[in-house]
Design an enzyme around this catalytic site. Structure first.
Site, short mmCIF file in Angstrom:
data_model
loop_
_atom_site.label_atom_id
_atom_site.label_comp_id
_atom_site.label_asym_id
_atom_site.label_seq_id
_atom_site.Cartn_x
_atom_site.Cartn_y
_atom_site.Cartn_z
N ARG A 142 0.80 -1.23 0.00
CA ARG A 142 0.00 0.00 0.00
C ARG A 142 0.84 1.28 0.00
O ARG A 142 0.46 2.29 0.59
CB ARG A 142 -0.93 0.04 1.22
CG ARG A 142 -2.03 -0.97 1.18
CD ARG A 142 -2.96 -0.75 0.00
NE ARG A 142 -4.19 -1.48 0.19
CZ ARG A 142 -4.33 -2.76 -0.10
NH1 ARG A 142 -3.33 -3.43 -0.64
NH2 ARG A 142 -5.47 -3.37 0.12
N GLU A 145 -4.35 3.83 6.18
CA GLU A 145 -4.13 3.63 4.74
C GLU A 145 -4.64 4.87 4.00
O GLU A 145 -4.10 5.29 2.99
CB GLU A 145 -4.89 2.37 4.30
CG GLU A 145 -4.68 2.04 2.85
CD GLU A 145 -5.55 0.91 2.36
OE1 GLU A 145 -5.50 -0.19 2.92
OE2 GLU A 145 -6.29 1.14 1.39
N SER A 205 -10.75 0.11 3.27
CA SER A 205 -9.94 -0.10 4.48
C SER A 205 -9.39 1.22 4.98
O SER A 205 -8.71 1.93 4.23
CB SER A 205 -8.76 -1.02 4.19
OG SER A 205 -9.18 -2.25 3.68
N1 EPU Z 1 -12.16 -10.41 10.31
C1 EPU Z 1 -12.64 -10.33 11.58
N2 EPU Z 1 -13.93 -9.88 11.77
C2 EPU Z 1 -14.70 -9.53 10.73
C3 EPU Z 1 -14.21 -9.61 9.41
C4 EPU Z 1 -12.92 -10.04 9.22
O1 EPU Z 1 -11.97 -10.66 12.55
O2 EPU Z 1 -15.83 -9.13 10.97
C5 EPU Z 1 -10.77 -10.88 10.10
C6 EPU Z 1 -10.78 -12.33 9.74
O3 EPU Z 1 -9.75 -12.95 10.45
C7 EPU Z 1 -10.47 -12.32 8.24
C8 EPU Z 1 -9.51 -11.13 8.20
O4 EPU Z 1 -10.14 -10.19 9.05
O5 EPU Z 1 -9.93 -13.51 7.83
C9 EPU Z 1 -9.25 -10.53 6.87
O6 EPU Z 1 -10.42 -9.92 6.30
P1 EPU Z 1 -10.50 -9.71 4.71
O7 EPU Z 1 -10.29 -11.00 4.07
O8 EPU Z 1 -11.76 -9.00 4.39
O9 EPU Z 1 -9.25 -8.82 4.30
P2 EPU Z 1 -8.53 -7.60 5.00
O10 EPU Z 1 -7.13 -8.03 5.33
O11 EPU Z 1 -9.33 -7.07 6.12
C10 EPU Z 1 -7.48 -6.64 2.82
C11 EPU Z 1 -7.36 -5.31 2.14
C12 EPU Z 1 -8.65 -4.97 1.39
C13 EPU Z 1 -8.86 -6.07 0.36
C14 EPU Z 1 -8.97 -7.42 1.11
C15 EPU Z 1 -9.07 -8.58 0.16
C16 EPU Z 1 -5.83 -4.07 3.54
C17 EPU Z 1 -5.67 -3.00 4.54
N3 EPU Z 1 -7.08 -4.31 3.16
O12 EPU Z 1 -8.48 -6.54 3.81
O13 EPU Z 1 -8.45 -3.75 0.69
O14 EPU Z 1 -10.01 -5.83 -0.40
O15 EPU Z 1 -7.78 -7.64 1.88
O16 EPU Z 1 -7.85 -8.81 -0.46
O17 EPU Z 1 -4.84 -4.67 3.11
C18 EPU Z 1 -8.88 -1.41 0.53
O18 EPU Z 1 -7.69 -1.28 0.35
O19 EPU Z 1 -9.65 -0.44 0.60
C19 EPU Z 1 -9.40 -2.76 0.74
C20 EPU Z 1 -10.67 -2.97 0.95
#
Ligand code: EPU
Length: 335
Positions: free
Chosen positions: A163, A331, A235
């Site tokens: 990022r 971010e 995010s």
């Molecule tokens: N989780 C929780 N509670 C919840 C939902 C999720 O604990 O209610 C935890 C779970 O452990 C889950 C983990 O969060 O496995 C990861 O969640 P998710 O798969 O949605 O991905 P993320 O790491 O939260 C990142 C990017 C997103 C991108 C997704 C999918 C960052 C900061 N964010 O989110 O990017 O879409 O992966 O690849 O790296 C953005 O940049 O605006 C964005 C949305």
């Protein structure tokens, strides 16, 4: 070109924050822009705005805001296996992705439905579902805002990382990206369905760029709020990276901490999980809240000001620090 003086920024940022801009130019022609910039003497106060989907305005902006709307996609070079495309900075990112999918060009399918403009994509090296812009990036063209000289930076020069890029560090607010060149596949696509959510539905099926894109769109629509209904910037925080001893001490206290290994000594911890564990999921404070399906997303439920949103984010940061001794990093760009 449209010139707006003392205008509201509400429709220029997806948080829908109603701060003011002293001067905002909607520009569809780069030579017009170069002309105007050559007459502008306060070049240090220029802000280039893409789709406004990764920025939080907390006050009026007194300088010049440039909203690039130049359009165009062209194939520069192609052979049997790959195609090099140049896309103008003002194109909507997802419209470009849909064009690529329609042509069966591979590489951007996992990046479907990311909000914003093509020109903003290199700034924070957009990424989702195991793919980052840098994986398909060839180069980008632009202008240095001080000298107005043109540049074309190749991938290594952009210093892409999680990022971030040179445009968010050393060259922050010093450049204006006018187009981006991406190297896409025409055959022998490198499908990536390693990400858990994609794997569940697509493993052992015949893959295509269209199929992966459709699945990503389905997941994103279910997890992320539509800014048309709830102002948000996706995010808000990055997933924090900690070293292995910190990760071990976290596991001692919280054995279920979700993490991905980054390299031999570092782990990326799920910020969504840290926020969820701290009781913020679906929490609301007047006009501001945390989205119920993805705790990394902060929402403007009504007419929240930029400062209300920022103070809520700071409260989350403080709580995460006191619970886990982890410093979350935004971010979203705070202005
Ligand atoms: N989780 C929780 N509670 C919840 C939902 C999720 O604990 O209610 C935890 C779970 O452990 C889950 C983990 O969060 O496995 C990861 O969640 P998710 O798969 O949605 O991905 P993320 O790491 O939260 C990142 C990017 C997103 C991108 C997704 C999918 C960052 C900061 N964010 O989110 O990017 O879409 O992966 O690849 O790296 C953005 O940049 O605006 C964005 C949305």
């Amino acid at each position: 070109m449209k010139i707006h003086r003392n205008c509201s920024l509400k429709k220029f940022n997806t948080f829908s924050v109603d701060e003011k801009a002293q001067l905002l130019l909607e520009v569809d022609n780069i030579s017009d822009l170069a002309n105007i910039l050559s007459k502008q003497n306060r070049k240090d106060e220029i802000l280039v705005l893409g789709g406004g989907s990764n920025i939080l305005f907390t006050k009026s902006y007194d300088g010049l805001i440039i909203n690039l709307k130049n359009k165009g996609k062209k194939i520069i070079q192609e052979d049997e296996n790959s195609v090099l495309v140049e896309v103008s900075a003002g194109e909507n990112w997802h419209d470009f992705v849909l064009w690529a999918i329609k042509n069966d060009f591979g590489g951007v399918e996992n990046l479907s439905l990311i909000p914003g403009k093509v020109g903003a994509a290199p700034i924070q090296n957009i990424g989702a579902y195991g793919v980052e812009l840098k994986d398909i990036f060839y180069s980008c063209k632009g202008l240095m805002l001080d000298s107005l000289s043109e540049f074309e930076f190749k991938k290594t020069e952009c210093k892409f990382d999680y990022r971030t890029s040179i445009f968010k560090s050393t060259l922050k607010n010093k450049t204006l990206i006018t187009s981006v060149k991406l190297l896409l596949t025409k055959s022998a696509h490198n499908f990536n369905i390693d990400y858990k959510d994609l794997n569940i539905n697509l493993l052992n099926t015949e893959l295509s760029v269209k199929k992966i894109s459709d699945e990503v769109i389905k997941i994103r629509t279910s997890k992320l709020p539509n800014p048309k209904f709830f102002g948000n910037c996706g995010s808000f925080f990055k997933n924090p990276i900690v070293n292995s001893s910190k990760y071990k001490s976290l596991l001692d206290k919280f054995p279920n901490t979700p993490a991905h290994k980054v390299d031999a000594d570092n782990y990326k911890i799920s910020a969504a999980w840290l926020i969820d564990q701290s009781g913020f999921k679906n929490k609301k404070d007047k006009n501001v809240g945390v989205y119920e399906n993805q705790p990394l997303v902060i929402i403007n439920y009504g007419s929240a000001t930029g400062n209300e949103l920022l103070n809520f984010a700071l409260k989350i940061k403080e709580t995460i620090y006191s619970n886990f001794e982890i410093e979350l990093e935004e971010e979203v760009i705070i202005m």
